[in-house]
Design an enzyme around this catalytic site. Structure first.
Site, PDB file in Angstrom:
ATOM      1  N   GLU A 149       0.870  -1.184   0.000  1.00 60.25           N
ATOM      2  CA  GLU A 149       0.000   0.000   0.000  1.00 60.25           C
ATOM      3  C   GLU A 149       0.905   1.232   0.000  1.00 60.25           C
ATOM      4  O   GLU A 149       1.862   1.302   0.770  1.00 60.25           O
ATOM      5  CB  GLU A 149      -0.909   0.027   1.219  1.00 60.25           C
ATOM      6  CG  GLU A 149      -1.774   1.280   1.296  1.00 60.25           C
ATOM      7  CD  GLU A 149      -2.651   1.340   2.534  1.00 60.25           C
ATOM      8  OE1 GLU A 149      -2.856   2.457   3.053  1.00 60.25           O
ATOM      9  OE2 GLU A 149      -3.112   0.275   2.973  1.00 60.25           O
ATOM     10  N   GLU A 154      -1.952  11.638   3.158  1.00 63.19           N
ATOM     11  CA  GLU A 154      -3.045  11.558   4.121  1.00 63.19           C
ATOM     12  C   GLU A 154      -3.098  12.899   4.830  1.00 63.19           C
ATOM     13  O   GLU A 154      -2.087  13.352   5.379  1.00 63.19           O
ATOM     14  CB  GLU A 154      -2.816  10.446   5.140  1.00 63.19           C
ATOM     15  CG  GLU A 154      -2.858   9.044   4.559  1.00 63.19           C
ATOM     16  CD  GLU A 154      -2.664   7.983   5.629  1.00 63.19           C
ATOM     17  OE1 GLU A 154      -3.255   6.902   5.499  1.00 63.19           O
ATOM     18  OE2 GLU A 154      -1.912   8.246   6.603  1.00 63.19           O
TER      19      GLU A 154
END
Length: 393
Positions: A149, A154
């Site tokens: 991932e 974020e």
């Protein structure tokens, strides 16, 4: 404005988008880190609906929100994720829904699965606490087995001037930039976020500036094929104080998403163009490239073949991933083809233990042309088929 070959249409789209959605940042930063990259896939969100041929909706329940398709709209040159109060959904949060008394968010997940290259998006996040926006890549529905991932960014909306990047080798370890300060408020204007996934590392960029780099070797971590995600959910991260209901309805907007490539890789794992002829094919127990799977056959006249299309005209150095060991064919022929014309033929020793990239020589290749690499069993021993790559000079 810096322009690259083949990107004139995107340059025009950026001008239109800037006019529709407000002042754009310096477009010179909205480009790959090197001129050798070519655009191979993009969605500029210049239509009036989500392209269902390219995207699935995020529809899970996580944190404080339920993710819903009606919270994602395309129009005005952007994809918008609408952030809604409890049991409300849709553009403007006017629809009454049963979200189990949760807030509602959403996002898109690409149907395409891709691997190496440079990925970029341009985003304006929301005002008001409680929301976790992200641009990331992970295989949808892959569970918790070893996999990759990559979190391009974020951002948690109670600290809109901070960001985090991650490389997560599921079941193997997490590498993170940790949350760090930006020199801007991500909710106040548009900014670009990109990550460059190379064979041996991942690099992260904000507005064209390299911010963090992480070594990530394919011999140590699983390098599988990933879906691209553009999402915003209500979530407790970075010590969030909770959802600021006075800031709802809210929205997170994505101007575009793009994937550029420089080199070309073909693998026997989906979704690559790989096929086998003959009999006796089985999964190999030898280490495979990217910790995926290899194949082998010991039967006469068996062959494995990969198809690939280079991203640009140029000279490419070809390589065959050689998985060696006892029982292999000592002089297995690996050939490169343009249609029915053989461009090269290289004998590769599959008896020596260990794995490595065996060179196939330099090749002049053209964009848009499909080429073939094949390995044939034409002598004693077994042939092994795993991966090939062509690196542009």
């Amino acid at each position: 404005m810096r322009r690259r070959p083949g990107l004139a249409g995107i340059a025009a789209a950026l001008v239109l988008t800037a006019g529709a959605l407000g002042a754009a940042p310096d477009e010179a930063v909205a480009a790959p880190p090197t001129a050798s990259y070519e655009l191979i896939w993009a969605d500029e969100f210049n239509t009036t609906a989500v392209d269902a041929s390219e995207w699935n909706y995020r529809t899970d329940t996580k944190g404080w929100s339920q993710q819903r398709p009606e919270n994602v709209t395309v129009g005005g040159g952007a994809m918008t994720v609408h952030l809604c109060p409890r049991n409300k959904a849709g553009a403007g949060c006017t629809q009454q829904v049963d979200s189990k008394d949760l807030y509602t968010g959403g996002g898109l997940i690409s149907k395409r699965k891709t691997r190496y290259g440079y990925y970029e998006t341009r985003v304006r996040t929301n005002s008001g606490s409680g929301w976790h926006s992200a641009f990331w890549a992970a295989e949808a529905g892959s569970g918790t087995e070893p996999r990759t991932e990559i979190d391009g960014f974020e951002i948690d909306s109670h600290v809109p001037d901070k960001v985090r990047h991650n490389v997560i080798a599921w079941t193997q370890g997490t590498f993170t930039s940790n949350i760090y300060g930006l020199d801007f408020d991500s909710s106040a204007d548009w900014h670009t976020y990109g990550f460059e996934w190379l064979e041996d590392s991942v690099k992260f960029y904000v507005d064209g500036v390299l911010k963090w780099s992480q070594p990530y070797a394919p011999s140590a971590y699983t390098h599988n094929f990933l879906n691209t995600w553009l999402t915003a959910i209500a979530y407790d991260a970075s010590n969030s104080p909770g959802v600021d209901e006075s800031a709802l309805p809210g929205k997170v907007q994505f101007d575009y998403v793009r994937h550029y490539a420089r080199d070309v890789y073909a693998d026997n794992d989906a979704p690559s163009g790989y096929s086998e002829t003959g009999t006796g094919w089985s999964t190999s127990g030898l280490p495979a490239f990217g910790r995926l799977t290899g194949r082998f056959s010991c039967d006469t006249d068996s062959a494995g073949r990969w198809t690939f299309t280079p991203p640009a005209d140029g000279t490419y150095q070809g390589y065959f991933f050689r998985a060696g060991g006892e029982g292999g064919q000592a002089d297995a022929p690996v050939s490169v083809w343009d249609g029915g014309t053989a461009l090269s033929r290289t004998r590769v020793d599959l008896t020596a233990p260990g794995s490595s990239w065996a060179p196939l020589g330099a090749h002049t290749l053209k964009a848009g042309t499909t080429y073939i690499v094949r390995i044939d069993r034409d002598g004693p021993g077994c042939i092994r088929a795993d991966a090939v790559k062509f690196v542009r000079s």
